[in-house]
Design a protein around this motif. Structure first.
Motif, PDB file in Angstrom:
ATOM      1  N   LEU A 233     -68.369 -25.620 -19.648  1.00  0.00           N
ATOM      2  CA  LEU A 233     -67.455 -25.448 -18.348  1.00  0.00           C
ATOM      3  C   LEU A 233     -68.215 -25.853 -17.348  1.00  0.00           C
ATOM      4  O   LEU A 233     -69.311 -25.232 -16.961  1.00  0.00           O
ATOM      5  CB  LEU A 233     -66.847 -24.021 -18.382  1.00  0.00           C
ATOM      6  N   ALA A 234     -67.814 -26.891 -16.343  1.00  0.00           N
ATOM      7  CA  ALA A 234     -68.204 -27.095 -14.822  1.00  0.00           C
ATOM      8  C   ALA A 234     -67.579 -26.334 -13.896  1.00  0.00           C
ATOM      9  O   ALA A 234     -66.616 -26.657 -13.377  1.00  0.00           O
ATOM     10  CB  ALA A 234     -68.153 -28.578 -14.737  1.00  0.00           C
ATOM     11  N   THR A 235     -68.171 -24.980 -13.371  1.00  0.00           N
ATOM     12  CA  THR A 235     -67.689 -24.219 -12.457  1.00  0.00           C
ATOM     13  C   THR A 235     -68.164 -24.862 -10.955  1.00  0.00           C
ATOM     14  O   THR A 235     -68.527 -25.843 -10.936  1.00  0.00           O
ATOM     15  CB  THR A 235     -67.912 -22.998 -12.757  1.00  0.00           C
TER      16      THR A 235
ATOM     17  N   PHE B 147     -62.292 -14.185  -5.871  1.00  0.00           N
ATOM     18  CA  PHE B 147     -62.697 -13.205  -7.004  1.00  0.00           C
ATOM     19  C   PHE B 147     -63.458 -14.300  -8.030  1.00  0.00           C
ATOM     20  O   PHE B 147     -64.571 -13.830  -8.673  1.00  0.00           O
ATOM     21  CB  PHE B 147     -61.719 -12.355  -7.627  1.00  0.00           C
ATOM     22  N   GLN B 148     -62.535 -15.025  -8.445  1.00  0.00           N
ATOM     23  CA  GLN B 148     -63.114 -15.870  -9.427  1.00  0.00           C
ATOM     24  C   GLN B 148     -64.450 -16.891  -9.160  1.00  0.00           C
ATOM     25  O   GLN B 148     -65.288 -17.336  -9.746  1.00  0.00           O
ATOM     26  CB  GLN B 148     -61.972 -16.956 -10.007  1.00  0.00           C
ATOM     27  N   LEU B 149     -64.264 -17.448  -7.927  1.00  0.00           N
ATOM     28  CA  LEU B 149     -65.457 -18.138  -7.330  1.00  0.00           C
ATOM     29  C   LEU B 149     -66.559 -17.302  -7.452  1.00  0.00           C
ATOM     30  O   LEU B 149     -67.707 -17.782  -7.694  1.00  0.00           O
ATOM     31  CB  LEU B 149     -65.096 -18.683  -6.023  1.00  0.00           C
ATOM     32  N   ILE B 150     -66.664 -16.087  -6.880  1.00  0.00           N
ATOM     33  CA  ILE B 150     -67.802 -15.179  -6.853  1.00  0.00           C
ATOM     34  C   ILE B 150     -68.348 -15.015  -8.377  1.00  0.00           C
ATOM     35  O   ILE B 150     -69.360 -14.843  -8.742  1.00  0.00           O
ATOM     36  CB  ILE B 150     -67.561 -14.064  -5.988  1.00  0.00           C
ATOM     37  N   ASP B 151     -67.336 -14.774  -9.361  1.00  0.00           N
ATOM     38  CA  ASP B 151     -67.629 -14.580 -10.633  1.00  0.00           C
ATOM     39  C   ASP B 151     -68.667 -15.592 -11.308  1.00  0.00           C
ATOM     40  O   ASP B 151     -69.539 -15.480 -11.948  1.00  0.00           O
ATOM     41  CB  ASP B 151     -66.107 -14.580 -11.530  1.00  0.00           C
ATOM     42  N   ASP B 152     -67.906 -16.940 -10.912  1.00  0.00           N
ATOM     43  CA  ASP B 152     -68.853 -18.192 -11.212  1.00  0.00           C
ATOM     44  C   ASP B 152     -69.919 -18.344 -10.473  1.00  0.00           C
ATOM     45  O   ASP B 152     -71.202 -18.720 -11.309  1.00  0.00           O
ATOM     46  CB  ASP B 152     -67.971 -19.484 -10.946  1.00  0.00           C
TER      47      ASP B 152
ATOM     48  N   THR C 296     -70.342 -22.766  -3.047  1.00  0.00           N
ATOM     49  CA  THR C 296     -69.228 -21.995  -3.744  1.00  0.00           C
ATOM     50  C   THR C 296     -69.026 -20.575  -2.863  1.00  0.00           C
ATOM     51  O   THR C 296     -67.933 -20.160  -2.901  1.00  0.00           O
ATOM     52  CB  THR C 296     -69.666 -21.501  -5.365  1.00  0.00           C
ATOM     53  N   THR C 297     -70.138 -19.913  -2.756  1.00  0.00           N
ATOM     54  CA  THR C 297     -69.917 -18.423  -1.820  1.00  0.00           C
ATOM     55  C   THR C 297     -69.102 -18.906  -0.637  1.00  0.00           C
ATOM     56  O   THR C 297     -68.193 -18.143  -0.499  1.00  0.00           O
ATOM     57  CB  THR C 297     -71.226 -18.010  -1.671  1.00  0.00           C
ATOM     58  N   TYR C 298     -69.669 -19.825   0.103  1.00  0.00           N
ATOM     59  CA  TYR C 298     -68.719 -20.275   1.244  1.00  0.00           C
ATOM     60  C   TYR C 298     -67.222 -20.632   1.039  1.00  0.00           C
ATOM     61  O   TYR C 298     -66.586 -19.965   1.785  1.00  0.00           O
ATOM     62  CB  TYR C 298     -69.498 -21.486   1.997  1.00  0.00           C
ATOM     63  N   LEU C 299     -66.892 -21.243   0.155  1.00  0.00           N
ATOM     64  CA  LEU C 299     -65.374 -21.356  -0.263  1.00  0.00           C
ATOM     65  C   LEU C 299     -64.871 -20.184  -0.587  1.00  0.00           C
ATOM     66  O   LEU C 299     -63.669 -20.130  -0.016  1.00  0.00           O
ATOM     67  CB  LEU C 299     -65.399 -22.230  -1.522  1.00  0.00           C
ATOM     68  N   ALA C 300     -65.447 -19.180  -1.261  1.00  0.00           N
ATOM     69  CA  ALA C 300     -64.791 -18.038  -1.570  1.00  0.00           C
ATOM     70  C   ALA C 300     -64.657 -17.267  -0.299  1.00  0.00           C
ATOM     71  O   ALA C 300     -63.700 -16.444  -0.167  1.00  0.00           O
ATOM     72  CB  ALA C 300     -65.723 -17.085  -2.394  1.00  0.00           C
TER      73      ALA C 300
END
Length: 366
Positions: free
Chosen positions: A282-284, A254-259, A327-331
């Motif tokens: 912040l470095a997301t 959820f937070q990864l997608i938020d980022d 990042t999407t792939y990680l989510a």
């Protein structure tokens, strides 16, 4: 990859990147497994299924916030306006039902389990009020923040009051194990905020730092709330671990997608300014992945994007890189793991709804 998800904090960022590049070309077949699980069963809308147990949720929260001071009441009620999706309480009641059905085929949510859902939303909202003060935020959920309307000092006190009311409700459950599990959330929120205020000079430690912060600030609440209702509904420690792992993985996703949305969504849709994380220094995930292709971003990360033009340059680099995609792939990988965990429970409409929820997390645009 499951081993990676469980042990990610021990891996350096280059190793993480190499893992993702190695799996990149086979990701489609792997990630479709979540959809296949749901497509074989009748589609379950999580919000529709959880609506019965969430009826009058915000009215019940306001009952917990009984206070004579009119201004404090107005501040506390400001975010509990009933217009949110109640994402966290919904997960909690669905998990409660899924665990109850798994244990003894009971399809009723216990009063204590529903109380956990209420407490989770109160803790979450208190953390938002405090976060907005720390970040000097102007907007939240498409409207002005409490600190902008009433000032920072009163906003801090309002957040404290909501948290204290949640603690009273938690004590009323009368289960010391549940109290221990949910007070861990409050500790994690504080530790997560301290992690966010700091940074790592070593590039290899940054991603582990980011994932730890993400867990403590976002996923711990979902993970421990899910664990709490599983304890109340089922004596099996294996079920408690399933509930915890599901909540942990969904929360991180959820937070990864938020980022990701901070770079890809318009401000009106998101309900808050875009590139907000960069402006806060912040470095997301998208930024950390982009550094692999644009090493010059490392200097900007270390100075927390404080020089004129840093925010725009960093945003441009991210959008030119594959940082958003990675990042999407990680989510997606975290959601895949959440699905794998919850699938260990006995089949039920609630279990299928929780699986469906992982896809909704990935597809959301605000």
């Amino acid at each position: 990859m499951c081993h990676f998800i469980q042990r990610s904090s021990t891996l350096s960022f280059p190793k993480i990147c190499n893992i993702f590049w190695r799996f990149h070309h086979t990701s489609t077949s792997l990630l479709c497994s979540c959809s296949k699980t749901v497509s074989d069963e009748k589609y379950q809308d999580p919000f529709q299924l959880g609506r019965k147990d969430l009826k009058n949720l915000y009215e019940d929260i306001k009952k917990e916030l009984l206070v004579s001071a009119a201004e404090l009441k107005e501040m506390c009620d400001y975010y509990f306006d009933g217009k949110g999706k109640a994402f966290r309480p919904m997960i909690v009641v669905l998990m409660a039902r899924a665990c109850n059905i798994h244990h003894n085929n009971s399809r009723e949510v216990q009063a204590s389990q529903r109380s956990v859902a209420i407490i989770a939303e109160m803790i979450h909202t208190a953390s938002l009020v405090h976060d907005d003060v720390i970040d000097d935020a102007n907007s939240r959920r498409g409207k002005m923040t409490v600190n902008q309307i009433w000032g920072e000092r009163k906003a801090v006190l309002a957040g404290d009051f909501i948290l204290s009311a949640a603690s009273v409700a938690l004590a009323r459950i009368g289960n010391t194990t549940i109290i221990s599990v949910l007070t861990q959330v409050i500790e994690d929120l504080v530790r997560g905020e301290f992690l966010q205020l700091g940074s790592k000079e070593n590039e290899n430690e940054r991603f582990a730092h980011y994932l730890e912060k993400t867990f403590k600030k976002t996923a711990s609440l979902i993970a421990n709330s899910c664990k709490a209702v599983s304890i109340l509904g089922c004596p099996d420690p294996k079920v408690h671990e399933i509930a915890y792992q599901y909540g942990k993985n969904v929360g991180i996703a959820f937070q990864l997608i938020d980022d990701v949305l901070d770079f890809t969504s318009c401000a009106d849709r998101l309900g808050k300014p875009t590139a907000a994380d960069l402006k806060l220094g912040l470095a997301t995930g998208p930024v950390l992945f982009a550094c692999r292709q644009f090493p010059e971003m490392n200097a900007m990360i270390m100075r927390r994007f404080s020089k004129p033009g840093d925010v725009e340059r960093a945003r441009k680099y991210v959008l030119q890189s594959d940082g958003v995609q990675q990042t999407t792939y990680l989510a997606q990988r975290y959601c895949h793991e959440a699905t794998r965990e919850i699938s260990k429970l006995r089949p039920s409409p609630e279990r299928e709804a929780l699986i469906q929820l992982t896809e909704m997390v990935l597809m959301r645009d605000k």
